[in-house]
Scaffold this motif. Sequence first.
Motif, short mmCIF file in Angstrom:
data_model
loop_
_atom_site.label_atom_id
_atom_site.label_comp_id
_atom_site.label_asym_id
_atom_site.label_seq_id
_atom_site.Cartn_x
_atom_site.Cartn_y
_atom_site.Cartn_z
N SER A 231 0.72 -1.42 -0.01
CA SER A 231 -0.08 -0.01 0.06
C SER A 231 0.73 1.18 0.04
O SER A 231 0.42 2.10 -0.80
N VAL A 232 1.90 1.20 0.69
CA VAL A 232 2.61 2.37 0.85
C VAL A 232 3.50 2.57 -0.48
O VAL A 232 3.12 4.03 -1.03
N PRO A 233 4.13 1.76 -1.32
CA PRO A 233 4.58 2.12 -2.66
C PRO A 233 3.61 2.48 -3.42
O PRO A 233 3.58 3.49 -4.45
N GLY A 234 2.22 1.81 -3.36
CA GLY A 234 1.08 1.97 -4.29
C GLY A 234 0.52 3.65 -4.01
O GLY A 234 0.37 4.05 -5.08
N ALA A 238 0.49 6.11 -6.97
CA ALA A 238 -0.78 6.82 -7.32
C ALA A 238 -0.73 8.23 -7.26
O ALA A 238 -1.42 9.14 -8.10
N SER A 239 -0.19 8.51 -6.18
CA SER A 239 0.03 10.23 -6.09
C SER A 239 0.81 10.92 -7.04
O SER A 239 0.31 11.65 -7.35
N LEU A 264 0.83 8.27 -20.95
CA LEU A 264 0.56 6.59 -20.69
C LEU A 264 1.35 6.44 -19.29
O LEU A 264 0.69 5.50 -18.62
N LEU A 265 2.30 7.17 -19.17
CA LEU A 265 3.23 6.82 -17.67
C LEU A 265 2.37 7.27 -16.64
O LEU A 265 2.10 6.46 -15.50
N MET A 266 1.71 8.40 -16.72
CA MET A 266 0.65 8.69 -15.82
C MET A 266 -0.43 7.81 -15.32
O MET A 266 -0.75 7.66 -14.36
N VAL A 267 -1.07 7.25 -16.50
CA VAL A 267 -2.07 6.48 -16.47
C VAL A 267 -1.60 4.91 -15.71
O VAL A 267 -2.33 4.60 -14.70
N MET A 268 -0.66 4.60 -16.00
CA MET A 268 0.05 3.50 -15.53
C MET A 268 0.25 3.44 -14.08
O MET A 268 -0.01 2.58 -13.31
N ILE A 272 -1.99 1.19 -11.67
CA ILE A 272 -0.98 0.19 -10.80
C ILE A 272 -1.06 0.62 -9.36
O ILE A 272 -0.83 -0.28 -8.51
N GLY A 273 -0.56 1.89 -8.97
CA GLY A 273 -0.58 2.33 -7.84
C GLY A 273 -1.83 1.99 -7.09
O GLY A 273 -1.77 1.57 -5.61
N ALA A 274 -3.14 2.37 -7.60
CA ALA A 274 -4.51 2.09 -7.08
C ALA A 274 -4.48 0.54 -6.73
O ALA A 274 -5.08 0.17 -5.71
N PHE A 275 -4.09 -0.52 -7.52
CA PHE A 275 -4.13 -1.72 -7.35
C PHE A 275 -3.60 -2.08 -6.12
O PHE A 275 -3.85 -3.11 -5.47
#
Length: 299
Positions: A231-234, A238-239, A264-268, A272-275
């Motif tokens: 969660s912390v890396p995510g 995401a931030s 594309l990098l922003m979306v990924m 991925i961060g939210a996941f």
Amino acid sequence: MAITIAAMPAYNEAHIIADVIKGCKKYVDKVVVVDDGSTDNTADIAESLGAYIVRHETNKGYGAALQNCFETARRLNANAMVIIDSDGQHDPSEIPKLLEPLKNGFDLVIGSRFVNGNGKNVPIYRKFGMKILDIATYMAGGLNVTDSQSGFRAYGRRAIESINLNGTDMSAGSEILIQARDHNLKFTEVEIHCRYDLEDCSSEHPFIHGPRVLFRILKDMEYRRPLYYFSVPGLIMASTGFLMGLKFLQDYYLGGYLRFGPTLLMVMLTIIGAFMIFTGIILHAISRMIFLNEQIRRQ
């Protein structure tokens, strides 16, 4: 009758183990040597000096030897056990210093190379690596100590009965601290000294030992602290993606345009961060359930 023992994992320490055993015998009732598949006469020397010998036919690793130390302590009905390295780095005359807090209600006493401003003789690169392992051990659910990798420790009856190692490698020192936290063992640290001028030292090279232990601690953190691990890396990812999105929107609003690669990098990063955030939350709930079940089973 309850006794006090000194136990030591040993691997090819025939050149020094006699001195270590003789030093320990002055302060304990029995010395236990776990010969971890030595190819020299380590076990024969130890046995000739009256030590209780546990033999491994092959080299199983430091963690496996430590596990045998605890099993032997339980078999001998030991009331207290000091674990000491067999390579001469530790001074047996400091054993009473570690045993004394056990009389005052502590379950675990850690001989620290860094408490009270100690550790001036420890090489800088070792200090740096050890501090990283201290932080990682604490984050994985262990105790907050100044020397998580110390091999010179004392254990009271409650700790001897509670600790049951699973790992076989050099990360066992951190695993013990994690289990000590799980069992709410009362601990303290005392100042010890360690020699680094010895030849034929059996310890792994620090540049091999450190990353290996850190990797094992991170694997433990994946199970015990998924919020830290996922969660912390995510949240950071995401931030970062969210802030990138705000910047891109601002640029677009001011007449700029969206470039494919950064967008594309922003979306990924955001997805991925939210996941990872939700994965950490779900695994945290599962690990808490497993931990509570284990606590109920022990009771």
